[in-house]
Motif scaffolding. Structure first.
Motif, PDB file in Angstrom:
ATOM      1  N   TYR A   1     -55.502  33.558  42.754  1.00  0.00           N
ATOM      2  CA  TYR A   1     -56.309  33.474  41.555  1.00  0.00           C
ATOM      3  C   TYR A   1     -56.347  34.846  40.901  1.00  0.00           C
ATOM      4  O   TYR A   1     -56.298  35.855  41.577  1.00  0.00           O
ATOM      5  CB  TYR A   1     -57.737  33.052  41.898  1.00  0.00           C
ATOM      6  CG  TYR A   1     -57.822  31.724  42.603  1.00  0.00           C
ATOM      7  CD1 TYR A   1     -57.989  30.556  41.892  1.00  0.00           C
ATOM      8  CD2 TYR A   1     -57.730  31.649  43.986  1.00  0.00           C
ATOM      9  CE1 TYR A   1     -58.062  29.333  42.532  1.00  0.00           C
ATOM     10  CE2 TYR A   1     -57.801  30.434  44.641  1.00  0.00           C
ATOM     11  CZ  TYR A   1     -57.973  29.278  43.905  1.00  0.00           C
ATOM     12  OH  TYR A   1     -58.044  28.083  44.540  1.00  0.00           O
ATOM     13  N   GLN A   2     -56.439  34.869  39.576  1.00  0.00           N
ATOM     14  CA  GLN A   2     -56.505  36.140  38.874  1.00  0.00           C
ATOM     15  C   GLN A   2     -57.848  36.232  38.153  1.00  0.00           C
ATOM     16  O   GLN A   2     -58.259  35.319  37.455  1.00  0.00           O
ATOM     17  CB  GLN A   2     -55.363  36.268  37.879  1.00  0.00           C
ATOM     18  CG  GLN A   2     -55.213  37.664  37.327  1.00  0.00           C
ATOM     19  CD  GLN A   2     -53.914  37.830  36.559  1.00  0.00           C
ATOM     20  OE1 GLN A   2     -53.321  36.859  36.109  1.00  0.00           O
ATOM     21  NE2 GLN A   2     -53.467  39.057  36.410  1.00  0.00           N
ATOM     22  N   THR A   3     -58.514  37.379  38.325  1.00  0.00           N
ATOM     23  CA  THR A   3     -59.807  37.593  37.682  1.00  0.00           C
ATOM     24  C   THR A   3     -59.600  38.048  36.241  1.00  0.00           C
ATOM     25  O   THR A   3     -58.481  38.316  35.804  1.00  0.00           O
ATOM     26  CB  THR A   3     -60.632  38.653  38.432  1.00  0.00           C
ATOM     27  OG1 THR A   3     -59.934  39.898  38.351  1.00  0.00           O
ATOM     28  CG2 THR A   3     -60.820  38.271  39.888  1.00  0.00           C
TER      29      THR A   3
ATOM     30  N   THR B   1     -59.310  33.746  47.017  1.00  0.00           N
ATOM     31  CA  THR B   1     -60.336  32.732  46.793  1.00  0.00           C
ATOM     32  C   THR B   1     -60.846  32.846  45.362  1.00  0.00           C
ATOM     33  O   THR B   1     -60.888  33.940  44.796  1.00  0.00           O
ATOM     34  CB  THR B   1     -61.513  32.907  47.767  1.00  0.00           C
ATOM     35  OG1 THR B   1     -62.037  34.230  47.623  1.00  0.00           O
ATOM     36  CG2 THR B   1     -61.069  32.696  49.200  1.00  0.00           C
ATOM     37  N   PRO B   2     -61.255  31.732  44.758  1.00  0.00           N
ATOM     38  CA  PRO B   2     -61.740  31.803  43.381  1.00  0.00           C
ATOM     39  C   PRO B   2     -63.088  32.509  43.310  1.00  0.00           C
ATOM     40  O   PRO B   2     -63.911  32.398  44.212  1.00  0.00           O
ATOM     41  CB  PRO B   2     -61.869  30.341  42.971  1.00  0.00           C
ATOM     42  CG  PRO B   2     -62.047  29.604  44.249  1.00  0.00           C
ATOM     43  CD  PRO B   2     -61.281  30.380  45.284  1.00  0.00           C
ATOM     44  N   SER B   3     -63.306  33.258  42.233  1.00  0.00           N
ATOM     45  CA  SER B   3     -64.576  33.960  42.076  1.00  0.00           C
ATOM     46  C   SER B   3     -65.679  33.011  41.612  1.00  0.00           C
ATOM     47  O   SER B   3     -66.847  33.215  41.887  1.00  0.00           O
ATOM     48  CB  SER B   3     -64.422  35.121  41.095  1.00  0.00           C
ATOM     49  OG  SER B   3     -63.917  34.645  39.872  1.00  0.00           O
TER      50      SER B   3
ATOM     51  N   SER C   1     -58.690  27.487  38.137  1.00  0.00           N
ATOM     52  CA  SER C   1     -57.403  27.017  38.641  1.00  0.00           C
ATOM     53  C   SER C   1     -56.583  28.190  39.162  1.00  0.00           C
ATOM     54  O   SER C   1     -56.694  29.299  38.647  1.00  0.00           O
ATOM     55  CB  SER C   1     -56.629  26.325  37.524  1.00  0.00           C
ATOM     56  OG  SER C   1     -57.326  25.197  37.075  1.00  0.00           O
ATOM     57  N   PRO C   2     -55.755  27.938  40.140  1.00  0.00           N
ATOM     58  CA  PRO C   2     -54.908  29.018  40.637  1.00  0.00           C
ATOM     59  C   PRO C   2     -53.853  29.395  39.609  1.00  0.00           C
ATOM     60  O   PRO C   2     -53.397  28.560  38.836  1.00  0.00           O
ATOM     61  CB  PRO C   2     -54.268  28.435  41.886  1.00  0.00           C
ATOM     62  CG  PRO C   2     -54.296  26.971  41.660  1.00  0.00           C
ATOM     63  CD  PRO C   2     -55.525  26.692  40.870  1.00  0.00           C
ATOM     64  N   VAL C   3     -53.467  30.645  39.610  1.00  0.00           N
ATOM     65  CA  VAL C   3     -52.456  31.131  38.678  1.00  0.00           C
ATOM     66  C   VAL C   3     -51.065  30.896  39.246  1.00  0.00           C
ATOM     67  O   VAL C   3     -50.134  30.571  38.527  1.00  0.00           O
ATOM     68  CB  VAL C   3     -52.680  32.634  38.382  1.00  0.00           C
ATOM     69  CG1 VAL C   3     -51.598  33.182  37.488  1.00  0.00           C
ATOM     70  CG2 VAL C   3     -54.045  32.838  37.762  1.00  0.00           C
TER      71      VAL C   3
END
Length: 55
Positions: A5-7, A15-17, A22-24
């Motif tokens: 995942y990208q912030t 892990t998602p924040s 959605s995952p990148v």
């Protein structure tokens, strides 16, 4: 292959924040635990093969 995942700041995370992100990149079933299991299995198999070849 691992889910990433990208912030908003551009950092990569496993892990998602927040929920609903959605995952990148990566595959849905390839989590950090799956990567650890594969790495441990391959490393153990290589060590066993080396031991058997030298014994």
């Amino acid at each position: 292959m691992q889910f990433h995942y990208q912030t908003d700041t551009g950092d990569w995370r496993d892990t998602p924040s927040t929920r609903g992100i959605s995952p990148v990149r990566g595959w849905a079933r390839v989590t950090n635990n799956a990567v650890n299991v594969v790495g441990t299995t391959v490393g153990g198999g290589a060590a066993l093969a080396g031991f058997l070849l030298l014994a």
